[in-house]
Design a protein around this motif. Structure first.
Motif, PDB file in Angstrom:
ATOM      1  N   ARG A   1       0.849  -1.196   0.000  1.00  0.00           N
ATOM      2  CA  ARG A   1       0.000   0.000   0.000  1.00  0.00           C
ATOM      3  C   ARG A   1       0.888   1.250   0.000  1.00  0.00           C
ATOM      4  O   ARG A   1       1.910   1.305   0.692  1.00  0.00           O
ATOM      5  N   PRO A   2       0.526   2.277  -0.787  1.00  0.00           N
ATOM      6  CA  PRO A   2       1.354   3.479  -0.868  1.00  0.00           C
ATOM      7  C   PRO A   2       1.548   4.133   0.499  1.00  0.00           C
ATOM      8  O   PRO A   2       0.679   4.040   1.375  1.00  0.00           O
ATOM      9  N   PRO A   3       2.665   4.809   0.697  1.00  0.00           N
ATOM     10  CA  PRO A   3       2.925   5.492   1.975  1.00  0.00           C
ATOM     11  C   PRO A   3       1.806   6.449   2.386  1.00  0.00           C
ATOM     12  O   PRO A   3       1.529   6.594   3.580  1.00  0.00           O
ATOM     13  N   GLN A   4       1.185   7.127   1.412  1.00  0.00           N
ATOM     14  CA  GLN A   4       0.094   8.048   1.741  1.00  0.00           C
ATOM     15  C   GLN A   4      -1.266   7.352   1.842  1.00  0.00           C
ATOM     16  O   GLN A   4      -2.281   8.026   1.992  1.00  0.00           O
ATOM     17  N   GLY A   5      -1.278   6.025   1.771  1.00  0.00           N
ATOM     18  CA  GLY A   5      -2.542   5.308   1.675  1.00  0.00           C
ATOM     19  C   GLY A   5      -2.991   5.276   0.234  1.00  0.00           C
ATOM     20  O   GLY A   5      -3.264   4.222  -0.333  1.00  0.00           O
ATOM     21  N   ARG A   6      -3.053   6.421  -0.341  1.00  0.00           N
ATOM     22  CA  ARG A   6      -3.196   6.577  -1.794  1.00  0.00           C
ATOM     23  C   ARG A   6      -2.586   7.916  -2.184  1.00  0.00           C
ATOM     24  O   ARG A   6      -2.586   8.853  -1.366  1.00  0.00           O
ATOM     25  N   PRO A   7      -2.018   8.035  -3.377  1.00  0.00           N
ATOM     26  CA  PRO A   7      -1.568   9.354  -3.844  1.00  0.00           C
ATOM     27  C   PRO A   7      -2.714  10.364  -3.788  1.00  0.00           C
ATOM     28  O   PRO A   7      -3.895   9.995  -3.882  1.00  0.00           O
ATOM     29  N   VAL A   8      -2.388  11.628  -3.623  1.00  0.00           N
ATOM     30  CA  VAL A   8      -3.402  12.677  -3.570  1.00  0.00           C
ATOM     31  C   VAL A   8      -4.088  12.777  -4.929  1.00  0.00           C
ATOM     32  O   VAL A   8      -3.437  12.750  -5.981  1.00  0.00           O
ATOM     33  N   ILE A   9      -5.417  12.899  -4.918  1.00  0.00           N
ATOM     34  CA  ILE A   9      -6.207  12.912  -6.147  1.00  0.00           C
ATOM     35  C   ILE A   9      -6.538  14.346  -6.542  1.00  0.00           C
ATOM     36  O   ILE A   9      -7.173  15.101  -5.786  1.00  0.00           O
ATOM     37  N   PHE A  10      -6.113  14.713  -7.756  1.00  0.00           N
ATOM     38  CA  PHE A  10      -6.398  16.029  -8.337  1.00  0.00           C
ATOM     39  C   PHE A  10      -7.351  15.849  -9.515  1.00  0.00           C
ATOM     40  O   PHE A  10      -7.343  14.808 -10.179  1.00  0.00           O
ATOM     41  N   GLN A  11      -8.161  16.868  -9.794  1.00  0.00           N
ATOM     42  CA  GLN A  11      -9.130  16.772 -10.886  1.00  0.00           C
ATOM     43  C   GLN A  11      -9.506  18.175 -11.328  1.00  0.00           C
ATOM     44  O   GLN A  11      -9.468  19.108 -10.523  1.00  0.00           O
ATOM     45  N   ALA A  12      -9.848  18.317 -12.618  1.00  0.00           N
ATOM     46  CA  ALA A  12     -10.106  19.661 -13.141  1.00  0.00           C
ATOM     47  C   ALA A  12     -11.409  19.780 -13.915  1.00  0.00           C
ATOM     48  O   ALA A  12     -11.603  20.763 -14.610  1.00  0.00           O
ATOM     49  N   GLY A  13     -12.282  18.809 -13.835  1.00  0.00           N
ATOM     50  CA  GLY A  13     -13.520  18.878 -14.611  1.00  0.00           C
ATOM     51  C   GLY A  13     -14.426  20.010 -14.163  1.00  0.00           C
ATOM     52  O   GLY A  13     -14.622  20.214 -12.962  1.00  0.00           O
ATOM     53  N   ALA A  14     -14.990  20.747 -15.110  1.00  0.00           N
ATOM     54  CA  ALA A  14     -15.899  21.851 -14.787  1.00  0.00           C
ATOM     55  C   ALA A  14     -17.273  21.672 -15.413  1.00  0.00           C
ATOM     56  O   ALA A  14     -18.161  22.496 -15.204  1.00  0.00           O
TER      57      ALA A  14
END
Length: 439
Positions: A210-223
């Protein structure tokens, strides 16, 4: 603790401006020169930015060869996840964000790639989730045209759930590494995914801890409507493109409200509007930098860029000094197309005027440092932003100017950190580490 600004550096070497490669202070081939890109990342890290961010396309837009031959970014840049792995080994604290498509990737590959980057970097990875943009990408993956908007987002929803499920394949304490007993991991703490859905079938498990952060940070740009719902459910940072404070404040409140409908608190989702800055010691110095940049862009490139944002429609058939015609709905970014239309209609711009303005990027603020800092503070306190995605017209000049001239003002006002207090991207952003779905 007093609320603090966040900054991500949107790096598109040699710069966001389409003619940035022609600027006398840029390296024309910066997009494929690792030492140059690393120098930008190290500047951002020394300035205590939260992260650097790299966009991506998996195909060249379907433009004329004349237009394509005059721009650098779509033709000559690193694949971003590969780049993140290299930057992870050469930096120590700054977050590392890459764009990866849910339309033209498979979830197992993507989950494994970002988990690996999170491990290599010690918990600094971020995934910018996109559904891809254009037919040029589709043609590289066995399709005649880009997947329809609704279908892209339906796949994206399922894709995200599969990827995050794969990241939870092992419990945090699954690996024993017990040499005397011969037990490498506890089989009771392994969770095959066994997913079968409308778009995807993935058995799992993922073959990495499992990744150190639990999961990588999730970014998104949908408008778009679908994009905002998707962001409200899964994103931890939302990139936005509003240009005026009223609309940005409205978007900020809306996306936080949508997140609450999924049981998420306001601090679980950050909003980062795009902000492009050209600054100098005086207004005249800043404007001179802008004017020297404007003169480098061929008019056919400006027109092609406008056409691309409108969905790839041919604008050469219409009078350049006439109004923007009504065009069919785009299958690329519908929110971008609508935004361009509104700008043209509200201000009565001709195609020629609109192309020139779009090429300048109307999110660019040109002025002295105090004015830039005032703008940032005004949006931050409205609130219309938790931080900003800083876009740099040419590199390294506009990055260096922001760091040297604007950041000291924001620090004196108590709005931005002077040091990192943690080691992971989640630490920088004030985001909790998510529990495994199996815990």
């Amino acid at each position: 603790m007093t609320r603090q600004l966040h900054f991500t550096a949107f790096l598109k070497p040699p710069g966001e401006y389409l003619a940035a490669w022609r600027h006398p202070d840029t390296r024309a081939d910066a997009g494929v020169d690792f030492d140059t890109v690393l120098s930008f990342a190290r500047t951002a890290e020394a300035a205590k930015f939260d992260a650097v961010f790299f966009a991506d396309l998996v195909g060249v837009p379907l433009e004329s060869q004349d237009v394509l031959s005059r721009v650098s970014v779509v033709n000559d840049s690193f694949e971003p996840t590969t780049l993140l792995a290299a930057l992870a080994a050469a930096t120590s604290r700054i977050g590392l964000i890459a764009t990866a498509s849910t339309t033209y990737n498979e979830p197992y590959h993507l989950a494994r790639t970002f988990a690996s980057i999170d491990h290599i970097s010690g918990g600094r990875a971020g995934w910018n989730v996109v559904t891809s943009l254009n037919d040029g990408e589709a043609l590289n993956f066995g399709r005649d045209a880009h997947v329809e908007h609704a279908d892209r987002y339906a796949r994206a929803e399922e894709f995200f759930d599969v990827v995050t499920g794969l990241w939870d394949s092992f419990d945090d304490d699954a690996f024993r590494h017990d040499k005397p007993s011969g037990s490498y991991f506890d089989p009771a703490k392994l969770h095959p995914l066994d997913h079968t859905g409308a778009h995807l079938s993935v058995a799992g498990p993922l073959n990495i801890a499992r990744p150190p952060q639990g999961r990588p940070v999730i970014f998104q740009a949908g408008a778009s409507e679908a994009g905002k719902q998707f962001a409200a459910r899964v994103a931890e940072v939302v990139f936005s493109g509003q240009r005026d404070l009223a609309r940005a404040t409205e978007f900020y409140a809306e996306i936080k409200h949508r997140a609450a409908s999924f049981g998420r608190g306001p601090g679980e989702l950050k909003v980062f509007p795009a902000l492009s800055v050209i600054t100098g010691e005086t207004r005249a110095a800043a404007e001179a930098k802008r004017d020297s940049l404007r003169g480098l862009l061929p008019p056919q490139v400006a027109l092609a860029h406008l056409a691309y944002l409108l969905g790839g429609f041919d604008l050469t058939r219409y009078p350049l000094d006439g109004p923007l015609p009504e065009l069919p709905a785009s299958n690329q970014s519908r929110s971008t197309q609508l935004d361009v239309y509104l700008r043209a209609r509200q201000r009565g711009l001709t195609i020629r005027q609109l192309a020139a303005e779009i090429s300048d990027d109307s999110t660019t603020i040109v002025g002295p440092p105090e004015e830039i800092a005032d703008h940032i503070e005004r949006w931050f306190t409205a609130p219309a932003a938790d931080g900003f995605t800083l876009v740099f017209p040419y590199l390294p000049g506009t990055l260096d100017d922001f760091v040297q001239l604007v950041l000291p003002i924001l620090r004196r006002r108590g709005l931005f950190r002077a040091r990192y207090d943690g080691t992971t991207l989640r630490d920088h952003l004030g985001l909790r580490r998510p529990n495994s779905r199996y815990s």
